[in-house]
Scaffold this active site. Structure first.
Site, PDB file in Angstrom:
ATOM      1  CG  HIS A 166      -1.972  -0.997   1.173  1.00 58.42           C
ATOM      2  ND1 HIS A 166      -2.295  -2.277   1.323  1.00 58.42           N
ATOM      3  CD2 HIS A 166      -3.285  -0.619   0.185  1.00 58.42           C
ATOM      4  CE1 HIS A 166      -3.255  -2.467   1.557  1.00 58.42           C
ATOM      5  NE2 HIS A 166      -4.044  -2.067   0.355  1.00 58.42           N
ATOM      6  CE  LYS A 170      -3.603   0.019   4.579  1.00 59.56           C
ATOM      7  NZ  LYS A 170      -5.448   0.745   4.660  1.00 59.56           N
TER       8      LYS A 170
END
Length: 280
Positions: A166, A170
């Site tokens: 990600h 995040k």
């Protein structure tokens, strides 16, 4: 008498965030919805700005606010989509329960207490909650279950490792999607399954009962998961990747439509329900 015709009155909670902006943008482009509310936290620098303009679209006429919009009593077709942060979810759930509004929760990183709160809320309102709103991800979860069920007793043993990538912003790790993959796979492997988050040092040989998780944070990656099924002599890698965030936003909108169009009563639903792939 309440009007059941016309578009769904949509409120986006977390409207100034990366995902909230995409929900606003796609919601504005979909005639099934009428944006009536765009909510963000009281310290957001976007407060008072037009939500469409903040999302990079034409002005919507709906400003980003920290206050919930007044209910339109003429319409029974309304829904809230939450793409916010764990610390903001409780107030959103409370509002929806008090207003009787169907709710789609796409926020990840929730505590066990917050998940229990969603279950309690679902006794009075319909709630869709899933760690990922992506169609491809949820289909891949079903495939992962099937692979595990078929290979769990293979001679030599089955090793399962979950890698997730990600963007650098995040805040939670592993991703809620990775944990859901692990939960579903563990359901096939059995109660003795353990969950190992990363490895370091002299760990000894890998046990046959564990699922390994590895979280990678790089650049602006919107989300990628690889499930490795390793056997002696061969392996399977199941990879699902998003090229942009629209797959999550469109999935959340599809969930809201499903709640309204199917006239769902109180209950806690998943994207498997939305896609007609429930585990029952």
């Amino acid at each position: 008498m309440a009007d059941s015709t016309g578009p769904i009155s949509l409120t986006v909670h977390g409207a100034a965030g990366r995902m909230g902006r995409r929900v606003v943008a796609l919601g504005l482009a979909d005639p099934s919805f009428q944006l009536v509310g765009a909510i963000d936290h009281a310290e957001s620098p976007e407060l008072g700005k037009d939500s469409g303009a903040v999302a990079g679209e034409a002005p919507s006429g709906v400003e980003i606010s920290s206050h919930w919009p007044a209910l339109d009593e003429k319409s029974i077709k309304r829904a809230v989509i939450d793409f916010s942060l764990p610390e903001a979810i409780d107030g959103c759930v409370q509002h929806c329960v008090e207003a009787g509004s169907p709710l789609v929760v796409a926020t990840t990183g929730l505590t066990e207490e917050q998940k229990q709160g969603l279950s309690e809320a679902a006794k009075s309102i319909p709630v869709v909650w899933a760690p990922s709103m992506s169609l491809a991800v949820n289909l891949s979860m079903k495939i992962a279950e099937q692979i595990t069920a078929a290979l769990k007793d293979v001679s030599g043993g089955l090793d399962v490792e979950i890698l997730e990538r990600h963007h650098r912003f995040k805040a939670d790790a592993p991703s809620g999607t990775a944990l859901k993959f692990g939960e579903l796979i563990a359901g096939q492997l059995g109660e003795s399954t353990s969950h190992v988050h990363g490895r370091e040092g002299h760990t000894g040989a890998r046990t046959r009962e564990e699922i390994g998780y590895h979280a990678i944070r790089v650049g602006d990656n919107p989300g990628e998961h690889t499930i490795v099924f390793g056997m002696l002599g061969e392996k399977i890698e199941l990879n699902v990747a998003a090229s942009n965030r629209d797959c999550y936003a469109s999935g959340a909108l599809a969930a809201a439509k499903w709640l309204i169009q199917q006239d769902k009563g109180p209950g806690l639903y998943s994207m498997f329900d939305v896609l007609g792939m429930s585990q029952s």
